[in-house]
Design a protein around this motif. Structure first.
Motif, mmCIF file in Angstrom:
data_model
loop_
_atom_site.group_PDB
_atom_site.id
_atom_site.type_symbol
_atom_site.label_atom_id
_atom_site.label_comp_id
_atom_site.label_asym_id
_atom_site.label_seq_id
_atom_site.Cartn_x
_atom_site.Cartn_y
_atom_site.Cartn_z
ATOM 1 N N THR A 1 9.156 10.367 -7.954
ATOM 2 C CA THR A 1 9.641 9.252 -8.548
ATOM 3 C C THR A 1 8.820 7.697 -8.005
ATOM 4 O OG1 THR A 1 11.812 8.026 -7.948
ATOM 5 C CG2 THR A 1 10.767 9.103 -6.119
ATOM 6 N N GLN A 2 8.620 6.792 -8.880
ATOM 7 C CA GLN A 2 8.059 5.852 -8.649
ATOM 8 C C GLN A 2 8.719 5.037 -7.432
ATOM 9 O OE1 GLN A 2 4.598 5.259 -10.288
ATOM 10 N NE2 GLN A 2 4.563 3.693 -8.446
ATOM 11 N N VAL A 3 7.577 4.718 -6.701
ATOM 12 C CA VAL A 3 7.989 3.516 -5.611
ATOM 13 C C VAL A 3 6.941 2.512 -5.728
ATOM 14 C CG1 VAL A 3 7.999 2.923 -3.173
ATOM 15 C CG2 VAL A 3 8.996 5.110 -3.987
ATOM 16 N N THR A 4 7.465 1.236 -6.130
ATOM 17 C CA THR A 4 6.536 0.102 -6.342
ATOM 18 C C THR A 4 6.859 -1.126 -5.260
ATOM 19 O OG1 THR A 4 6.262 0.668 -8.703
ATOM 20 C CG2 THR A 4 5.571 -1.651 -7.848
ATOM 21 N N VAL A 5 6.034 -1.402 -4.434
ATOM 22 C CA VAL A 5 6.132 -2.379 -3.562
ATOM 23 C C VAL A 5 5.439 -3.823 -3.701
ATOM 24 C CG1 VAL A 5 6.165 -2.791 -1.051
ATOM 25 C CG2 VAL A 5 6.546 -0.741 -1.609
ATOM 26 N N GLU B 1 0.822 -1.264 -0.064
ATOM 27 C CA GLU B 1 -0.244 0.058 0.085
ATOM 28 C C GLU B 1 0.821 1.258 0.042
ATOM 29 O OE1 GLU B 1 -0.301 -2.528 2.130
ATOM 30 O OE2 GLU B 1 -0.730 -1.929 4.127
ATOM 31 N N ASP B 2 2.185 1.300 0.093
ATOM 32 C CA ASP B 2 2.877 2.270 0.053
ATOM 33 C C ASP B 2 3.300 2.661 -1.585
ATOM 34 O OD1 ASP B 2 4.678 1.196 2.834
ATOM 35 O OD2 ASP B 2 3.336 2.899 2.816
ATOM 36 N N THR B 3 2.996 1.621 -2.488
ATOM 37 C CA THR B 3 3.142 1.870 -3.562
ATOM 38 C C THR B 3 2.550 3.268 -4.158
ATOM 39 O OG1 THR B 3 3.386 -0.495 -4.131
ATOM 40 C CG2 THR B 3 2.492 1.280 -6.003
ATOM 41 N N ALA B 4 3.312 4.087 -4.814
ATOM 42 C CA ALA B 4 2.854 5.458 -5.266
ATOM 43 C C ALA B 4 3.963 6.082 -5.836
ATOM 44 C CB ALA B 4 2.299 6.292 -4.169
ATOM 45 N N ILE B 5 3.572 7.308 -6.742
ATOM 46 C CA ILE B 5 4.741 8.363 -7.072
ATOM 47 C C ILE B 5 4.891 9.164 -5.730
ATOM 48 C CG2 ILE B 5 5.062 10.163 -8.534
ATOM 49 C CD1 ILE B 5 3.246 8.864 -10.612
ATOM 50 N N TYR B 6 5.998 9.271 -5.523
ATOM 51 C CA TYR B 6 6.384 10.122 -4.275
ATOM 52 C C TYR B 6 7.201 11.400 -4.764
ATOM 53 C CZ TYR B 6 5.625 6.239 -0.930
ATOM 54 O OH TYR B 6 5.068 5.502 -0.110
ATOM 55 N N PHE B 7 6.575 12.603 -4.296
ATOM 56 C CA PHE B 7 7.323 13.783 -4.963
ATOM 57 C C PHE B 7 7.543 14.666 -3.683
ATOM 58 C CE2 PHE B 7 3.183 16.073 -4.715
ATOM 59 C CZ PHE B 7 2.290 15.180 -5.048
ATOM 60 N N CYS B 8 8.640 15.599 -3.791
ATOM 61 C CA CYS B 8 8.741 16.635 -2.922
ATOM 62 C C CYS B 8 8.253 17.796 -3.250
ATOM 63 C CB CYS B 8 10.333 16.538 -2.338
ATOM 64 S SG CYS B 8 11.299 16.969 -3.680
ATOM 65 N N ALA B 9 7.851 18.686 -2.271
ATOM 66 C CA ALA B 9 7.426 20.151 -2.661
ATOM 67 C C ALA B 9 8.259 21.097 -1.688
ATOM 68 C CB ALA B 9 6.016 20.030 -2.273
ATOM 69 N N ALA B 10 8.629 22.283 -2.053
ATOM 70 C CA ALA B 10 9.024 23.296 -1.340
ATOM 71 C C ALA B 10 8.024 24.318 -1.036
ATOM 72 C CB ALA B 10 10.445 23.708 -1.901
ATOM 73 N N ARG B 11 7.882 24.697 0.185
ATOM 74 C CA ARG B 11 7.035 25.673 0.543
ATOM 75 C C ARG B 11 8.003 26.931 1.251
ATOM 76 N NH1 ARG B 11 1.001 26.041 2.795
ATOM 77 N NH2 ARG B 11 1.002 25.246 0.807
ATOM 78 N N LEU B 12 7.735 28.061 0.451
ATOM 79 C CA LEU B 12 8.476 29.463 0.675
ATOM 80 C C LEU B 12 7.794 30.327 1.692
ATOM 81 C CD1 LEU B 12 10.613 30.003 -2.468
ATOM 82 C CD2 LEU B 12 10.782 28.281 -0.547
ATOM 83 N N ALA B 13 6.333 29.996 1.846
ATOM 84 C CA ALA B 13 5.785 30.902 2.674
ATOM 85 C C ALA B 13 4.526 30.292 3.083
ATOM 86 C CB ALA B 13 4.885 32.182 1.648
ATOM 87 N N GLU B 14 3.793 30.833 4.233
ATOM 88 C CA GLU B 14 2.977 30.159 4.979
ATOM 89 C C GLU B 14 3.367 29.363 5.749
ATOM 90 O OE1 GLU B 14 -0.014 32.696 3.938
ATOM 91 O OE2 GLU B 14 -0.705 30.718 4.785
ATOM 92 N N LEU B 15 4.450 29.372 6.225
ATOM 93 C CA LEU B 15 5.199 28.499 7.111
ATOM 94 C C LEU B 15 4.826 28.112 8.685
ATOM 95 C CD1 LEU B 15 8.609 29.161 5.695
ATOM 96 C CD2 LEU B 15 7.258 27.466 4.927
ATOM 97 N N GLU B 16 3.696 28.854 9.243
ATOM 98 C CA GLU B 16 3.372 28.482 10.531
ATOM 99 C C GLU B 16 3.016 27.037 10.653
ATOM 100 O OE1 GLU B 16 2.580 32.792 9.301
ATOM 101 O OE2 GLU B 16 2.004 30.865 8.353
ATOM 102 N N TRP B 17 3.224 26.392 11.775
ATOM 103 C CA TRP B 17 3.091 25.105 11.947
ATOM 104 C C TRP B 17 1.852 24.654 11.644
ATOM 105 C CZ3 TRP B 17 0.036 22.528 15.351
ATOM 106 C CH2 TRP B 17 -0.561 23.348 16.335
#
Length: 132
Positions: free
Chosen positions: A126-130, A88-104
């Protein structure tokens, strides 16, 4: 701003992978880098993030206990160590950068709602296939 993910692949259930996200093209002192994933037919899901404004990383429930997010000193390369992988971890994994609206509180919402084109920069994923 450019984000480049790497490290995905095919792994058997129970195995491990280490994803990398290399960020470049910005000089903000305050920012957050988050990992998200999207499985076929499912909504985009937040996995974890690391922020210059928080002392500890944040993990979504699906990642707690199995995934570890870390970075280099400048936080321009962010890693996602994934252990005890499940099909169930199979998915496309991607990262994102946020430069504003950084309150927790907003970053917690970021994990729930996913990246926003108004505030975020995204990698290609990046594709992850389990396999079971």
């Amino acid at each position: 701003v450019q984000l480049v993910e790497s490290g995905g692949g095919l792994v058997q259930a129970g195995g491990s992978l280490r994803l990398s996200c290399a960020a470049s093209g910005f000089t903000a002192e305050d920012f957050a880098i988050g990992w998200f994933r999207q499985a076929p037919g499912k909504e985009r899901e937040g996995v974890a993030y690391i922020s210059t404004g928080e002392s500890s990383p944040y993990y979504a429930d699906a990642a707690k206990g199995r995934f570890t997010i870390s970075s280099d000193n400048a936080m321009m390369t962010v890693y996602l160590e994934m252990n005890s992988l499940k099909p169930e971890d199979t998915a496309i994994y991607f990262c994102a950068a946020r430069l504003a609206e950084l309150e927790w509180q907003l970053l917690r919402l970021w994990m729930l709602s996913g990246p926003d084109n108004k505030y975020d920069y995204l990698g290609q994923g990046t594709q992850v296939t389990v396999s079971s």
